[in-house]
Motif scaffolding. Structure first.
Motif, PDB file in Angstrom:
ATOM      1  N   LEU A 283       0.837  -1.204   0.000  1.00  0.00           N
ATOM      2  CA  LEU A 283       0.000   0.000   0.000  1.00  0.00           C
ATOM      3  C   LEU A 283       0.870   1.252   0.000  1.00  0.00           C
ATOM      4  CD1 LEU A 283      -3.177   0.446   0.274  1.00  0.00           C
ATOM      5  CD2 LEU A 283      -2.719   0.895   2.690  1.00  0.00           C
ATOM      6  N   ARG A 284       1.873   1.263   0.871  1.00  0.00           N
ATOM      7  CA  ARG A 284       2.753   2.432   0.952  1.00  0.00           C
ATOM      8  C   ARG A 284       3.626   2.560  -0.299  1.00  0.00           C
ATOM      9  NH1 ARG A 284       2.618   0.734   6.479  1.00  0.00           N
ATOM     10  NH2 ARG A 284       4.440  -0.634   6.211  1.00  0.00           N
ATOM     11  N   TYR A 285       3.981   1.426  -0.859  1.00  0.00           N
ATOM     12  CA  TYR A 285       4.763   1.430  -2.097  1.00  0.00           C
ATOM     13  C   TYR A 285       3.987   2.112  -3.218  1.00  0.00           C
ATOM     14  CZ  TYR A 285       7.178  -0.505  -6.202  1.00  0.00           C
ATOM     15  OH  TYR A 285       7.840  -0.659  -7.382  1.00  0.00           O
ATOM     16  N   PHE A 286       2.724   1.750  -3.386  1.00  0.00           N
ATOM     17  CA  PHE A 286       1.886   2.389  -4.407  1.00  0.00           C
ATOM     18  C   PHE A 286       1.740   3.885  -4.134  1.00  0.00           C
ATOM     19  CE2 PHE A 286      -0.529  -1.846  -5.244  1.00  0.00           C
ATOM     20  CZ  PHE A 286       0.461  -2.236  -6.138  1.00  0.00           C
ATOM     21  N   GLY A 287       1.562   4.229  -2.859  1.00  0.00           N
ATOM     22  CA  GLY A 287       1.398   5.636  -2.505  1.00  0.00           C
ATOM     23  C   GLY A 287       2.640   6.442  -2.810  1.00  0.00           C
ATOM     24  N   LYS A 288       3.822   5.869  -2.498  1.00  0.00           N
ATOM     25  CA  LYS A 288       5.079   6.576  -2.735  1.00  0.00           C
ATOM     26  C   LYS A 288       5.283   6.848  -4.222  1.00  0.00           C
ATOM     27  CE  LYS A 288       9.218   8.047  -1.456  1.00  0.00           C
ATOM     28  NZ  LYS A 288       9.395   9.233  -0.597  1.00  0.00           N
ATOM     29  N   LEU A 289       4.882   5.888  -5.061  1.00  0.00           N
ATOM     30  CA  LEU A 289       5.047   6.047  -6.508  1.00  0.00           C
ATOM     31  C   LEU A 289       3.866   6.772  -7.159  1.00  0.00           C
ATOM     32  CD1 LEU A 289       6.542   2.572  -7.519  1.00  0.00           C
ATOM     33  CD2 LEU A 289       7.732   4.697  -7.013  1.00  0.00           C
TER      34      LEU A 289
END
Length: 661
Positions: A103-109
């Motif tokens: 989830l955080r990975y998608f948000g960061k990108l």
């Protein structure tokens, strides 16, 4: 054009973000060898939520097969072009903490669509935690979707989740970040009622919203009082945010007080604190104190950085010290701190506002000659300057030049272009600019709407201006009182009475007070339009702001043709305001009831109410009632009249006296 404060926010140098999501996985390498190295990196660096003992390494440097399988599954989901398919294949293997990493990975990108889809999948499958909500809401705010984030929060059923301080802080930060300060305060109150125990991050988040709202300083003081009532101590971040609020609200002395108080309590100021205090000095161009502060900063071992020096430049410009400003700009250039347009824009804007247009133009040319990185902000400053000086053709040409030379737009430059086109009456260009904003999904702000409303009023397109005002309200912006009041006046003159009343309600929405004269202005418009019920609402809510002559005009109009069911209510409100009701008014009311026998109860109620308030009807009105008493029940009428003292027919001086009253 107003230049923004230069100090970076408390979430920067002070190092406390409103929400602290866990570190994100780096982008996976496409090669097998790279994937292996990446997996090792993941194993070394990933921070997850608490795990079962079985998930821990079996020996130092080794992990269980299940753990390694989960890490591989994380990578597969992250790099899969088909998220649904990947979740179907690997979702059952992943724990909540693994999904939170993705989830955080998608948000960061900024893969927001994947972010939304993954979060919905997690909800459907019951694989969700407080950290999931915190991360999702945080990134929803960054995707400029605060309403979606708020909707998710309100949909949380579990009480402990709804009052989780990290989730609540994420929601409030999302609202503040997107300019929804009033909503953030309202939601904060609801959270506290539900049981939230706020922390210092909660208050620093809300305080940061006070920088960009009207009466921000007074709102900040309320929050500080509440913070202390909650037995929380102010720290360096809180003080830094307060200094920034003071700077944005021209509270220079208060900023100095907080700066000293912070030091007295043992907090060591950093660059952000110094730059915020410098910003406060820039409000009145107090360059002497600014220079002393910079020397003080150096004496404690802090070397002024780019932000501090640029803020000092702003102080010099505000004080009209353009020679010092040029020298400092040269120093910034020598330190390689002038590789973007901001310091040039500061000097250029100050020169333009001081009437030195030729010098401002030379700075504008310097930006181009030195290939300084520009996002078009310099263009917007010069366009605004040309508009202010009536050089409308030059403003229009520069707007066209920007359109040709840049492939990117932001709200500031589009507003400047819009203003230029409105000033010269280029309706087609105005419409094209609005279309461009729509195509680029750039949401208009309050300034955009104000530009359009003033332009439409100038062109006598008052209904279009009104529709724009309605749209502005729907987007959560408050209209300036002077502009709204002028529009209401024009709508009334063109007999658009209902629209004028609607504009009045929109104008006062969200405000504690508005000009008292506006209440009487709308009252006269409503009376002229025969909107008596709406006029009654204005009178009831604003009795202290309406003159006696205006009240009499309203009462006379209402007695003649207002809703008969509200006549008694009108008389009661007038009496409560201190207005002395005369016999002519009572006779008009009775005359309305006489022709409507079905209103017997209202007439009887009026007759019983009058002597209780020391009123009695005169002889002519009494005779009129008795003449028609058979329609209302003779006995009841005579009983009601028995409490009225005999008053002669109002003539001559008595009538004049009552009218004066």
């Amino acid at each position: 054009m107003e230049l923004p404060p230069l100090a970076i926010g408390p979430q920067g140098l002070l190092g406390r973000p409103p929400v602290s999501p866990l570190p994100l996985l780096p982008r996976p390498s496409p090669s097998p060898a790279g994937a292996k190295r990446h997996l090792c990196c993941v194993i070394r660096t990933i921070r997850t939520e608490p795990r079962n003992a079985s998930a821990a390494p079996t020996r130092q440097g080794q992990h269980s097969k299940a753990y390694l399988a989960r890490q591989a599954a994380i990578l597969e989901v992250q790099r899969s072009p088909d998220l649904d398919s990947a979740l179907e294949r690997f979702g059952s293997k992943l724990k909540v903490q693994d999904l939170n990493v993705i989830l955080r990975y998608f948000g960061k990108l900024k893969r927001f669509q994947d972010l939304f889809e993954l979060f919905e999948w997690m909800q459907r499958h019951g694989k969700i935690s407080a950290s999931s909500y915190t991360s999702y809401i945080t990134y929803s705010g960054k995707s400029l979707n605060p309403l979606k984030a708020l909707e998710i929060y309100r949909g949380i059923a579990e009480q402990s989740m709804r009052t989780n301080v990290y989730i609540c802080n994420a929601v409030l930060s999302c609202l503040v970040r997107n300019g929804k300060f009033d909503s953030s305060i309202k939601v904060f109150r609801e959270m506290k009622q539900d049981g939230l125990v706020p922390d210092v991050v909660t208050y620093s988040t809300l305080l940061s919203g006070c920088m960009k709202v009207k009466d921000g300083y007074s709102k900040a003081l309320e929050l500080v009082r509440e913070l202390k009532n909650d037995e929380l101590k102010m720290d360096g971040v809180i003080y830094g945010t307060l200094l920034a609020v003071c700077a944005s609200n021209n509270q220079c002395q208060e900023a100095e007080k907080y700066f000293q108080q912070m030091k007295d309590e043992g907090h060591v100021p950093n660059e952000f604190h110094y730059s915020s205090l410098l910003n406060a000095y820039s409000a009145d161009g107090n360059y002497k104190k600014a220079e002393e502060l910079v020397q003080q900063m150096k004496s404690v071992g802090l070397e002024p950085n780019k932000v501090v020096l640029t803020t000092l430049l702003k102080v010099y410009v505000k004080g009209g010290l353009f020679e010092k400003s040029r020298k400092l700009l040269a120093e910034l250039e020598s330190l390689d701190h002038a590789n973007d347009e901001m310091p040039y824009c500061l000097l250029m804007d100050g020169l333009a506002k001081a009437g030195h247009m030729d010098q401002a133009k030379s700075i504008f040319k310097m930006i181009a000659d030195k290939s300084v990185k520009s996002d078009g902000y310099a263009h917007s400053i010069m366009i605004s300057a040309f508009c202010r000086d009536g050089l409308l053709d030059e403003a229009k040409l520069l707007a066209k030049d920007f359109e040709i030379g840049y492939n990117r737009y932001d709200l500031v430059i589009l507003n400047s272009m819009l203003c230029a086109y409105c000033r010269v009456g280029e309706m087609e260009s105005v419409m094209q600019t609005l279309k461009k904003m729509d195509e680029l999904a750039i949401s208009p702000d309050g300034n955009t709407f104000h530009i359009l409303i003033k332009y439409f009023c100038k062109e006598k397109l008052y209904l279009l201006a009104y529709k724009t005002m309605v749209d502005m309200h729907s987007k959560g912006h408050l209209i300036e009182e002077e502009i709204g009041s002028s529009l209401i006046f024009h709508l009334g003159n063109m007999n658009a009475y209902a629209e004028a009343f609607s504009a009045y309600n929109l104008l006062r929405h969200g405000r504690r007070t508005i000009c008292k004269a506006l209440h009487e202005k709308i009252l006269h418009i409503l009376i002229a339009g025969g909107l008596h019920k709406e006029a009654f609402v204005v009178v009831k809510e604003n009795l202290g702001s309406i003159s006696k002559p205006a009240l009499k005009k309203f009462a006379t109009a209402f007695m003649k043709s207002g809703n008969v069911n509200l006549i008694n209510g009108v008389l009661e409100v007038l009496h409560r305001s201190g207005y002395k009701i005369n016999q002519e008014m009572f006779q008009m009311a009775v005359s309305r009831y006489i022709v409507l026998p079905e209103k017997k109860d209202l007439l009887l109620k009026l007759l019983h109410w009058m002597p209780e308030q020391n009123y009695s009807i005169d002889s002519s009105t009494r005779a009129l009632i008795l003449k028609n008493s058979h329609f209302f029940g003779g006995g009841l009428i005579k009983e009601a009249l028995s409490n009225h003292r005999r008053v002669p027919k109002t003539v001559g001086s008595n009538k004049n006296r009552n009218q004066r009253t």
